[in-house]
Design an enzyme around this catalytic site. Structure first.
Site, PDB file in Angstrom:
ATOM      1  N   GLN A  87      30.491 -10.474 -12.015  1.00  0.00           N
ATOM      2  CA  GLN A  87      30.813 -11.840 -11.597  1.00  0.00           C
ATOM      3  C   GLN A  87      31.947 -11.871 -10.570  1.00  0.00           C
ATOM      4  OE1 GLN A  87      29.468 -14.815 -12.064  1.00  0.00           O
ATOM      5  NE2 GLN A  87      27.755 -13.995 -13.261  1.00  0.00           N
ATOM      6  N   SER A  88      32.018 -10.867  -9.747  1.00  0.00           N
ATOM      7  CA  SER A  88      33.109 -10.755  -8.777  1.00  0.00           C
ATOM      8  C   SER A  88      33.124 -11.900  -7.765  1.00  0.00           C
ATOM      9  CB  SER A  88      32.981  -9.423  -8.025  1.00  0.00           C
ATOM     10  OG  SER A  88      33.818  -9.390  -6.899  1.00  0.00           O
ATOM     11  N   ASN A  89      34.265 -12.589  -7.673  1.00  0.00           N
ATOM     12  CA  ASN A  89      34.438 -13.603  -6.636  1.00  0.00           C
ATOM     13  C   ASN A  89      34.446 -12.959  -5.250  1.00  0.00           C
ATOM     14  OD1 ASN A  89      34.873 -15.850  -8.457  1.00  0.00           O
ATOM     15  ND2 ASN A  89      36.896 -14.990  -8.863  1.00  0.00           N
TER      16      ASN A  89
END
Length: 345
Positions: A87-89
């Site tokens: 879920q890396s921004n």
């Protein structure tokens, strides 16, 4: 604190690709101040809305990628390769920046891919990024090898790659928040104050490094503190110094490391990266209800929850104004929905 008019950076910024909507707003959190700061004789709380740097590309990573993408263009790269959690921004922002600028994007993700992508992963796919998911064990053991392997793969196809480290946090990426430091101090001056403290979430160290270095170069006399969302205080003190050291080597500017104060609070990082305690979710909900502002449980929610606890302890007594940097991450809320609204069995 006496109002200090901001100076100009004593160095020239490198080339950048203008992507963010700047300057981002600086606004007071008066309801939060009234509830959490005034009863403890604390400062007025402000928030720098870097969640509004853009719409889908929102957040602190976009400031960094303005400089990173300019460098990638300059060296003739066609592919951006980067890494992060599932879920890396940062990976989501890179995927969308690549789509906007015409780069192919290869993501190296840590975690487990689900049948129905959500949050940032959904946006990665919509942006057309190529996604490779690895177990946490393999990712941690061989990340550099994975970068090398994918770069070699694209080179075999006749495409040059540009590799971007976690969070774009290195000597190049920190230019984003060196520049942002000047913008923030000018914002504060326009509102009639000089900040006593600047605070942010720190997960890969680059935002904190840029703010620390920028405020030092500008002789702002403000304390910059990173609230760790993983790892230890010592880890981030070392990482920030490494980023600044790399920046010095690239820019040719020499600094006295002993004069840099690298402040890290690791008391509120929770059980693990991406795992938050129930109190953090309550803080996120409270901010949404009181101020109409959305935080995420991975970065900003943890950091702001820590800030509130420090206010309760009276640790900012004697200060007049503190500024929290909202580094974005709202898309990371959605995979955590059951923590706010549990699913009935």
């Amino acid at each position: 604190m006496v109002l200090k008019l901001p100076k100009s950076l004593p160095i020239k910024l490198p080339d950048r690709v203008r992507l963010a909507n700047l300057p981002t707003p600086l606004q007071p959190l008066d309801r939060i101040t009234e509830r959490y700061s005034l009863p403890y004789d604390g400062p007025r709380i402000w928030i720098k809305r870097d969640d509004l740097t853009e719409s889908a590309m929102s957040g602190n990573k976009l400031r960094k990628l303005e400089f990173v993408s300019a460098k990638a263009r300059a060296v003739g790269a066609e592919v951006l390769i980067t890494c992060g959690g599932i879920q890396s921004n940062h990976c989501r922002t890179t995927a969308l920046v690549g789509a906007r600028l015409g780069f192919k994007v290869q993501l190296i993700l840590r975690g487990e891919r689900t049948a129905n992508p959500d949050g940032n992963l959904l946006l990665d796919e919509l942006a057309g990024a190529e996604i490779a998911v690895y177990s946490p064990e393999e990712y941690s053991r061989n990340l550099q090898g994975l970068f090398d392997s994918w770069a070699a793969e694209y080179l075999s196809r006749g495409q040059k790659s540009f590799c971007i480290p976690t969070g774009a946090s290195d000597g190049l990426g920190i230019w984003g928040y060196i520049s942002a430091s000047q913008e923030l101090l000018a914002d504060c001056a326009d509102r009639g104050f000089s900040p006593d403290h600047i605070l942010c979430a720190t997960g890969s160290g680059g935002t904190q490094a840029g703010l620390t270095l920028g405020c030092h170069l500008l002789e702002a006399g403000v304390k910059v503190t990173g609230f760790a969302v993983c790892d230890s205080a010592n880890y981030f003190q070392v990482k920030v110094r490494e980023d600044i050291s790399q920046w010095m080597a690239q820019s040719g500017v020499s600094l006295d490391f002993e004069s840099l104060k690298i402040l890290v609070n690791a008391d509120y990082k929770g059980p693990a990266y991406g795992v938050a305690e129930p109190e953090v979710y309550q803080t996120i909900k409270e901010l949404a209800c009181l101020e109409g502002i959305l935080f995420d449980p991975v970065y900003t929610g943890k950091a702001f929850h820590g800030l509130l606890q420090e206010l309760k302890k009276g640790n900012y007594q004697g200060s007049d104004n503190l500024v929290f940097i909202h580094t974005g991450g709202q898309f990371g809320l959605f995979p955590h929905r059951t923590h706010f609204f549990p699913v009935a069995e």
